[in-house]
Design an enzyme around this catalytic site. Structure first.
Site, PDB file in Angstrom:
ATOM      1  N   SER A  38     -20.418   7.184 -21.566  1.00  0.00           N
ATOM      2  CA  SER A  38     -21.118   8.256 -20.843  1.00  0.00           C
ATOM      3  C   SER A  38     -20.516   8.668 -19.505  1.00  0.00           C
ATOM      4  O   SER A  38     -20.541   9.837 -19.148  1.00  0.00           O
ATOM      5  CB  SER A  38     -22.573   7.864 -20.637  1.00  0.00           C
ATOM      6  N   ASP A 237     -31.143   6.850 -12.104  1.00  0.00           N
ATOM      7  CA  ASP A 237     -31.291   5.967 -13.281  1.00  0.00           C
ATOM      8  C   ASP A 237     -30.550   4.643 -13.096  1.00  0.00           C
ATOM      9  O   ASP A 237     -30.738   3.707 -13.862  1.00  0.00           O
ATOM     10  CB  ASP A 237     -30.833   6.679 -14.572  1.00  0.00           C
ATOM     11  N   HIS A 240     -25.616   5.768 -14.222  1.00  0.00           N
ATOM     12  CA  HIS A 240     -24.525   6.739 -14.329  1.00  0.00           C
ATOM     13  C   HIS A 240     -24.068   7.218 -12.958  1.00  0.00           C
ATOM     14  O   HIS A 240     -24.861   7.291 -12.022  1.00  0.00           O
ATOM     15  CB  HIS A 240     -24.983   7.949 -15.154  1.00  0.00           C
TER      16      HIS A 240
HETATM   17  C1  LIG Z   1     -21.233   4.024 -15.235  1.00  0.00           C
HETATM   18  O1  LIG Z   1     -20.401   3.555 -14.184  1.00  0.00           O
HETATM   19  C2  LIG Z   1     -21.078   2.801 -13.191  1.00  0.00           C
HETATM   20  C3  LIG Z   1     -20.083   2.468 -12.111  1.00  0.00           C
HETATM   21  O2  LIG Z   1     -19.051   1.691 -12.640  1.00  0.00           O
HETATM   22  C4  LIG Z   1     -21.661   1.559 -13.830  1.00  0.00           C
HETATM   23  O3  LIG Z   1     -22.411   0.876 -12.872  1.00  0.00           O
HETATM   24  C5  LIG Z   1     -22.552   1.948 -15.000  1.00  0.00           C
HETATM   25  O4  LIG Z   1     -22.977   0.802 -15.678  1.00  0.00           O
HETATM   26  C6  LIG Z   1     -21.818   2.850 -15.972  1.00  0.00           C
HETATM   27  N1  LIG Z   1     -22.750   3.273 -16.980  1.00  0.00           N
HETATM   28  C7  LIG Z   1     -22.432   3.331 -18.262  1.00  0.00           C
HETATM   29  C8  LIG Z   1     -23.546   3.709 -19.190  1.00  0.00           C
HETATM   30  O5  LIG Z   1     -21.340   3.077 -18.676  1.00  0.00           O
END
Ligand SMILES: *[C@@H]1O[C@H](CO)[C@@H](O)[C@H](O)[C@H]1NC(C)=O
Ligand SMILES: *[C@@H]1O[C@H](CO)[C@@H](O)[C@H](O)[C@H]1NC(C)=O
Ligand SMILES: *[C@@H]1O[C@H](CO)[C@@H](O)[C@H](O)[C@H]1NC(C)=O
Length: 288
Positions: A38, A237, A240
Site C-alpha cells: 500500500s 490510521d 500509511h
Molecule cells: C507504511 O510505511 C510505514 C513507514 O515505514 C510503516 O510504518 C507502515 O507499517 C507501512 N504500512 C503498510 C501497510 O505497509
C-alpha cells in the site's frame, strides 16, 4: 556474443534522430516499475477510505510524465497513480509523482518518464514470487510498457514488507525471498544490473518489524539501494504514510536513483538501450 549482437544492431539500426522521434511519439523514454504494497500504491490523504483529493505541487500532472493505465495504454499521469490497478482499496498520494518531478529536474536527459503502477495493498512477499499472479502481472505490464513506445526500463521502485511482519517464519525467510525476487526480476527483464530502489519499513503491525527492516537494510546487490522510511509521518490510521511523507519519500528515492545512474556515459547508454529492448523482444517472442 552480447557485444556482437549489439554491434550488428547498431550498424543496422535506423538513424538516432528517427528513432528518438518515433520513441517520443509513441511513449516515454525512461520507464519505472512501481511495486510492493500500500505505501507504494499510495494512501496519502486517505482517511476512513476516502481520499481528500489534495494534490500538492510536487505531485501535479505534467505532460512529460506518463502512466501505463490498467488497459495498458500510456496517458498523462495524475494522482491517484494506482487507482485502476490497486482496486480493492482507496488509493491516494504515493511516491511516484514527486519521484518523477525531481528526477526530471535533476536530469533533463531522462526525457519523458513513464510510470508503471503495479503495487497492491496488503500483499506479502510470497505472493510476489516468480510464477505467482502478481509477478506475472508485473512482467506483463513491464513488457507492454517497453513495447508500447520503445522506452528503457530504468529502475524498479519497491516498498513492501508490512505483510511479512506477523509470522516468525515469514520474517525469517524475508531476506532470502527479497533477494530471489530482485534477481528473478532482473533476469526476466534481461537487465542484470537494473537499479532497484527499495524502502525500509519504519514500523508495522506485526511483532517482527525489526527482522524485516534488518533484512531490507542489509541486503546487498549491485545497484540496489535502500532508503529508510524511519521518521516519516503517518496518517491517523498509523498504518500509511501521509501525503507530505510520500512527497519526502519520492524525493529520497529519486536521490538514491540519481546517485546510481550519475556516472553512466551518454554514448554507451544508447547502445545499451537498443540491446535491452532487443533482448526483451526476443524473450517476448520466446514466451508467447
Ligand atoms: C507504511 O510505511 C510505514 C513507514 O515505514 C510503516 O510504518 C507502515 O507499517 C507501512 N504500512 C503498510 C501497510 O505497509
Ligand atoms: C473517521 O472515522 C472515525 C470513526 O468513525 C471518526 O471519528 C473520524 O471523525 C472520521 N474522520 C474523518 C476525517 O472523517
Ligand atoms: C501470503 O498471502 C497469501 C494471500 O493472502 C496467504 O494465503 C499466505 O498464507 C500468506 N503468507 C505466505 C507465507 O504465503
Amino acid at each position: 556474443m552480447f557485444l556482437l549482437i549489439c554491434s550488428l544492431l547498431l550498424a543496422s539500426s535506423v538513424s538516432p534522430a528517427a528513432a528518438t522521434a518515433a520513441g517520443n511519439a509513441a511513449g516515454p523514454k525512461s520507464i519505472f516499475l512501481l511495486a510492493g504494497q500500500s505505501n507504494m500504491s499510495g494512501r496519502g490523504g486517505v482517511v476512513n477510505d476516502t481520499w481528500d483529493g489534495v494534490v500538492p505541487p510536487q505531485c501535479r500532472p505534467d505532460p512529460m510524465i506518463l502512466r501505463l493505465n490498467a488497459a495498458l495504454a500510456w496517458e498523462e499521469a495524475r494522482e491517484a497513480l494506482h487507482r485502476d490497478v490497486d482496486v480493492e482499496k482507496t488509493c491516494g498520494i504515493g511516491p511516484g509523482m514527486p519521484f518523477s518531478h525531481l528526477v526530471r529536474r535533476r536530469d533533463p536527459g531522462i526525457g519523458v518518464v513513464g510510470l508503471v503502477p503495479c503495487a497492491i495493498g496488503g500483499t506479502n512477499i510470497s505472493e510476489w514470487r516468480r510464477g505467482g499472479r502478481l509477478y506475472g502481472q508485473l512482467m506483463a505490464r513491464a513488457q507492454a510498457a517497453v513495447l508500447g513506445g520503445g522506452g528503457l526500463i530504468r529502475a524498479v521502485l519497491w516498498y513492501q514488507g508490512e505483510s511479512d511482519t506477523t509470522s516468525h517464519e515469514d520474517a525469517r525467510l524475508y531476506k532470502r525471498r527479497l533477494e530471489r525476487l530482485f534477481n528473478d526480476l532482473r533476469s526476466d527483464l534481461l537487465s542484470p544490473v537494473m537499479p532497484v530502489i527499495q524502502v525500509a519499513l519504519a514500523s508495522g503491525s506485526g511483532p517482527y518489524v525489526d527482522v524485516i527492516r534488518k533484512a531490507q537494510l542489509e541486503l546487498e546487490l549491485p545497484n540496489l539501494r535502500c532508503v529508510d522510511a524511519k521518521g516519516l509521518d503517518l496518517e491517523p490510521d498509523g498504518l500509511h504514510l501521509s501525503t507530505g511523507a510520500q512527497v519526502r519519500l519520492g524525493h529520497m528515492i529519486a536521490d538514491a536513483f540519481l546517485r546510481i545512474t550519475a556516472p553512466l556515459p551518454v554514448q554507451s547508454s544508447g547502445a545499451h538501450r537498443r540491446c535491452n529492448n532487443f533482448f526483451l523482444d526476443l524473450f517476448l517472442r520466446w514466451i508467447r
